[in-house]
Design a protein around this motif. Structure first.
Motif, PDB file in Angstrom:
ATOM      1  N   ALA A   1       0.837  -1.197   0.000  1.00  0.00           N
ATOM      2  CA  ALA A   1       0.000   0.000   0.000  1.00  0.00           C
ATOM      3  C   ALA A   1       0.875   1.251   0.000  1.00  0.00           C
ATOM      4  CB  ALA A   1      -0.921  -0.002   1.217  1.00  0.00           C
ATOM      5  N   ALA A   2       1.945   1.223   0.780  1.00  0.00           N
ATOM      6  CA  ALA A   2       2.883   2.344   0.819  1.00  0.00           C
ATOM      7  C   ALA A   2       3.610   2.496  -0.514  1.00  0.00           C
ATOM      8  CB  ALA A   2       3.884   2.144   1.937  1.00  0.00           C
ATOM      9  N   TRP A   3       3.912   1.368  -1.135  1.00  0.00           N
ATOM     10  CA  TRP A   3       4.581   1.408  -2.437  1.00  0.00           C
ATOM     11  C   TRP A   3       3.705   2.085  -3.485  1.00  0.00           C
ATOM     12  CZ3 TRP A   3       9.081   1.388  -4.462  1.00  0.00           C
ATOM     13  CH2 TRP A   3       9.279   1.101  -5.814  1.00  0.00           C
ATOM     14  N   LYS A   4       2.420   1.810  -3.445  1.00  0.00           N
ATOM     15  CA  LYS A   4       1.505   2.447  -4.383  1.00  0.00           C
ATOM     16  C   LYS A   4       1.502   3.964  -4.177  1.00  0.00           C
ATOM     17  CE  LYS A   4      -3.203   2.155  -6.205  1.00  0.00           C
ATOM     18  NZ  LYS A   4      -4.528   1.484  -6.097  1.00  0.00           N
TER      19      LYS A   4
ATOM     20  N   SER B   1      19.064  -0.463  -3.963  1.00  0.00           N
ATOM     21  CA  SER B   1      19.256   0.905  -3.487  1.00  0.00           C
ATOM     22  C   SER B   1      18.858   1.070  -2.030  1.00  0.00           C
ATOM     23  CB  SER B   1      18.432   1.882  -4.345  1.00  0.00           C
ATOM     24  OG  SER B   1      18.895   1.893  -5.672  1.00  0.00           O
ATOM     25  N   LEU B   2      17.938   0.216  -1.562  1.00  0.00           N
ATOM     26  CA  LEU B   2      17.458   0.320  -0.183  1.00  0.00           C
ATOM     27  C   LEU B   2      16.851  -1.019   0.214  1.00  0.00           C
ATOM     28  CD1 LEU B   2      16.925   2.459   2.143  1.00  0.00           C
ATOM     29  CD2 LEU B   2      14.602   2.626   1.216  1.00  0.00           C
ATOM     30  N   TYR B   3      17.116  -1.441   1.459  1.00  0.00           N
ATOM     31  CA  TYR B   3      16.473  -2.631   2.014  1.00  0.00           C
ATOM     32  C   TYR B   3      15.339  -2.156   2.921  1.00  0.00           C
ATOM     33  CZ  TYR B   3      15.808  -7.236   4.026  1.00  0.00           C
ATOM     34  OH  TYR B   3      15.264  -8.433   4.404  1.00  0.00           O
ATOM     35  N   VAL B   4      14.160  -2.738   2.751  1.00  0.00           N
ATOM     36  CA  VAL B   4      13.010  -2.324   3.549  1.00  0.00           C
ATOM     37  C   VAL B   4      12.501  -3.496   4.368  1.00  0.00           C
ATOM     38  CG1 VAL B   4      11.444  -2.710   1.591  1.00  0.00           C
ATOM     39  CG2 VAL B   4      10.728  -1.251   3.502  1.00  0.00           C
ATOM     40  N   PHE B   5      12.209  -3.215   5.655  1.00  0.00           N
ATOM     41  CA  PHE B   5      11.820  -4.260   6.590  1.00  0.00           C
ATOM     42  C   PHE B   5      10.621  -3.758   7.404  1.00  0.00           C
ATOM     43  CE2 PHE B   5      12.683  -7.066  10.362  1.00  0.00           C
ATOM     44  CZ  PHE B   5      12.637  -8.273   9.681  1.00  0.00           C
ATOM     45  N   PRO B   6       9.381  -4.050   6.952  1.00  0.00           N
ATOM     46  CA  PRO B   6       8.185  -3.452   7.553  1.00  0.00           C
ATOM     47  C   PRO B   6       7.535  -4.261   8.673  1.00  0.00           C
ATOM     48  CG  PRO B   6       7.574  -4.607   5.562  1.00  0.00           C
ATOM     49  CD  PRO B   6       9.064  -4.787   5.716  1.00  0.00           C
ATOM     50  N   SER B   7       8.242  -5.212   9.252  1.00  0.00           N
ATOM     51  CA  SER B   7       7.673  -6.190  10.182  1.00  0.00           C
ATOM     52  C   SER B   7       6.989  -5.557  11.396  1.00  0.00           C
ATOM     53  CB  SER B   7       8.781  -7.126  10.669  1.00  0.00           C
ATOM     54  OG  SER B   7       8.250  -8.146  11.474  1.00  0.00           O
TER      55      SER B   7
ATOM     56  N   MET C   1       1.442   5.998   4.788  1.00  0.00           N
ATOM     57  CA  MET C   1       1.989   7.260   4.294  1.00  0.00           C
ATOM     58  C   MET C   1       3.380   7.496   4.866  1.00  0.00           C
ATOM     59  SD  MET C   1       1.777   9.912   2.401  1.00  0.00           S
ATOM     60  CE  MET C   1       0.036   9.975   1.914  1.00  0.00           C
ATOM     61  N   ALA C   2       3.545   7.231   6.166  1.00  0.00           N
ATOM     62  CA  ALA C   2       4.856   7.392   6.795  1.00  0.00           C
ATOM     63  C   ALA C   2       5.870   6.444   6.159  1.00  0.00           C
ATOM     64  CB  ALA C   2       4.751   7.139   8.295  1.00  0.00           C
ATOM     65  N   LEU C   3       5.415   5.246   5.830  1.00  0.00           N
ATOM     66  CA  LEU C   3       6.301   4.280   5.192  1.00  0.00           C
ATOM     67  C   LEU C   3       6.715   4.778   3.807  1.00  0.00           C
ATOM     68  CD1 LEU C   3       5.614   0.415   5.204  1.00  0.00           C
ATOM     69  CD2 LEU C   3       7.286   1.577   3.768  1.00  0.00           C
ATOM     70  N   ALA C   4       5.771   5.296   3.044  1.00  0.00           N
ATOM     71  CA  ALA C   4       6.074   5.822   1.711  1.00  0.00           C
ATOM     72  C   ALA C   4       7.075   6.972   1.794  1.00  0.00           C
ATOM     73  CB  ALA C   4       4.797   6.280   1.020  1.00  0.00           C
ATOM     74  N   GLN C   5       6.890   7.841   2.766  1.00  0.00           N
ATOM     75  CA  GLN C   5       7.805   8.967   2.947  1.00  0.00           C
ATOM     76  C   GLN C   5       9.192   8.489   3.355  1.00  0.00           C
ATOM     77  OE1 GLN C   5       5.491  11.230   5.772  1.00  0.00           O
ATOM     78  NE2 GLN C   5       4.462  12.425   4.184  1.00  0.00           N
ATOM     79  N   ALA C   6       9.241   7.440   4.191  1.00  0.00           N
ATOM     80  CA  ALA C   6      10.535   6.886   4.597  1.00  0.00           C
ATOM     81  C   ALA C   6      11.270   6.287   3.400  1.00  0.00           C
ATOM     82  CB  ALA C   6      10.331   5.829   5.680  1.00  0.00           C
ATOM     83  N   LEU C   7      10.542   5.639   2.511  1.00  0.00           N
ATOM     84  CA  LEU C   7      11.158   5.085   1.314  1.00  0.00           C
ATOM     85  C   LEU C   7      11.779   6.193   0.474  1.00  0.00           C
ATOM     86  CD1 LEU C   7       8.535   2.419   0.164  1.00  0.00           C
ATOM     87  CD2 LEU C   7      10.573   2.086   1.588  1.00  0.00           C
ATOM     88  N   ASN C   8      11.051   7.277   0.311  1.00  0.00           N
ATOM     89  CA  ASN C   8      11.556   8.400  -0.468  1.00  0.00           C
ATOM     90  C   ASN C   8      12.806   8.994   0.172  1.00  0.00           C
ATOM     91  OD1 ASN C   8      11.359  10.476  -2.588  1.00  0.00           O
ATOM     92  ND2 ASN C   8      10.817  11.847  -0.906  1.00  0.00           N
ATOM     93  N   LEU C   9      12.758   9.171   1.486  1.00  0.00           N
ATOM     94  CA  LEU C   9      13.896   9.737   2.205  1.00  0.00           C
ATOM     95  C   LEU C   9      15.106   8.805   2.120  1.00  0.00           C
ATOM     96  CD1 LEU C   9      14.485  12.243   3.977  1.00  0.00           C
ATOM     97  CD2 LEU C   9      13.909  10.864   5.967  1.00  0.00           C
ATOM     98  N   GLY C  10      14.864   7.528   2.309  1.00  0.00           N
ATOM     99  CA  GLY C  10      15.957   6.564   2.282  1.00  0.00           C
ATOM    100  C   GLY C  10      16.605   6.409   0.920  1.00  0.00           C
ATOM    101  N   LEU C  11      15.874   6.736  -0.109  1.00  0.00           N
ATOM    102  CA  LEU C  11      16.405   6.646  -1.468  1.00  0.00           C
ATOM    103  C   LEU C  11      17.088   7.920  -1.927  1.00  0.00           C
ATOM    104  CD1 LEU C  11      13.431   4.791  -3.176  1.00  0.00           C
ATOM    105  CD2 LEU C  11      15.750   3.873  -2.887  1.00  0.00           C
ATOM    106  N   ASN C  12      16.632   9.070  -1.435  1.00  0.00           N
ATOM    107  CA  ASN C  12      17.053  10.338  -2.034  1.00  0.00           C
ATOM    108  C   ASN C  12      17.851  11.278  -1.142  1.00  0.00           C
ATOM    109  OD1 ASN C  12      15.783  10.038  -4.697  1.00  0.00           O
ATOM    110  ND2 ASN C  12      13.874   9.996  -3.529  1.00  0.00           N
ATOM    111  N   ASP C  13      17.872  11.048   0.160  1.00  0.00           N
ATOM    112  CA  ASP C  13      18.670  11.895   1.042  1.00  0.00           C
ATOM    113  C   ASP C  13      20.073  11.290   1.135  1.00  0.00           C
ATOM    114  OD1 ASP C  13      19.944  13.123   3.249  1.00  0.00           O
ATOM    115  OD2 ASP C  13      18.012  13.590   4.184  1.00  0.00           O
TER     116      ASP C  13
END
Length: 214
Positions: free
Chosen positions: A58-61, A117-123, A167-179
């Motif tokens: 859902a966050a990926w979408k 580019s990033l490892y994601v662990f949403p457990s 939404m927080a997860l989606a924002q974290a993905l963006n930050l983790g990829l681009n900052d």
């Protein structure tokens, strides 16, 4: 879980891993075999409900809608009932750029880790949380759930998010990829953390040896 248990890292000590380095020709073949194109985000493991992969999707979408479509999300794990549910969810919700690899043999995993580019662990719950540490051993930045023991285990070496907030997860993905500054800090802290866990294991074994000899 891609032929590995979360209770071990293929027999290697954290921070002292002699993990394989994928060669360029090998990498190209591996990524092509699984229809993976760079850049991509990576999750390696099972798809049990507590792993929270539905929220990740859902966050990926949201990420795709808000921050662009230039990435793939690669979910690497042997297909079973739970993964089949996710595959149907992706089709139903029309979520793009998601790759389900099915079973990944050990020899292919280095290429996946080293080129992500990033490892994601949403457990939502973990007894310890070894998969993010394994990602760090491949010098891969980690975005992790803030649930359970994960902040205590990963300390300042991961970018944390609320796993129940897509939404927080989606924002974290963006930050983790681009900052880029954040990414560099995560990499540095990750290497320091691995050495700490390696030392802790050595100390524990030494103490155990001493106690058994008394």
């Amino acid at each position: 879980e891609a032929k590995r248990s979360e209770e071990s890292l293929s027999g290697h000590e954290l921070g002292q891993r002699s993990f394989a380095v994928a060669q360029d020709d090998k990498t190209s073949t591996v990524l092509k075999n699984y229809k993976i194109t760079k850049p991509y985000l990576l999750y390696v493991g099972v798809a049990y409900p507590h792993k929270n992969l539905e929220t990740l999707l859902a966050a990926w979408k949201i990420f795709m809608e808000k921050f662009g479509t230039g990435y793939q999300l690669v979910l690497a794990g042997k297909k079973n009932y739970f993964y089949e549910r996710l595959i149907k969810l992706v089709a139903k919700e029309k979520i793009n750029n998601v790759i389900f690899t099915d079973f990944i043999p050990d020899q292919d995993l280095p290429a996946l880790y080293q080129n992500a580019s990033l490892y994601v662990f949403p457990s939502l719950y973990e007894g310890f949380g070894l998969p993010p540490l394994e990602a760090m051993s491949y010098n891969l930045p980690v975005a992790s759930s803030s649930a359970s023991c994960l902040p205590e285990v990963l300390k300042d070496a991961a970018l944390f998010f609320n796993p129940q907030d897509k939404m927080a997860l989606a924002q974290a993905l963006n930050l983790g990829l681009n900052d880029q500054n954040l990414r560099q800090k995560l990499l540095e802290n990750g290497q320091k953390l691995l050495k700490t866990y390696s030392w802790n294991k050595t100390a524990a074994k030494t103490l155990n040896l001493y106690q058994n000899s008394v």
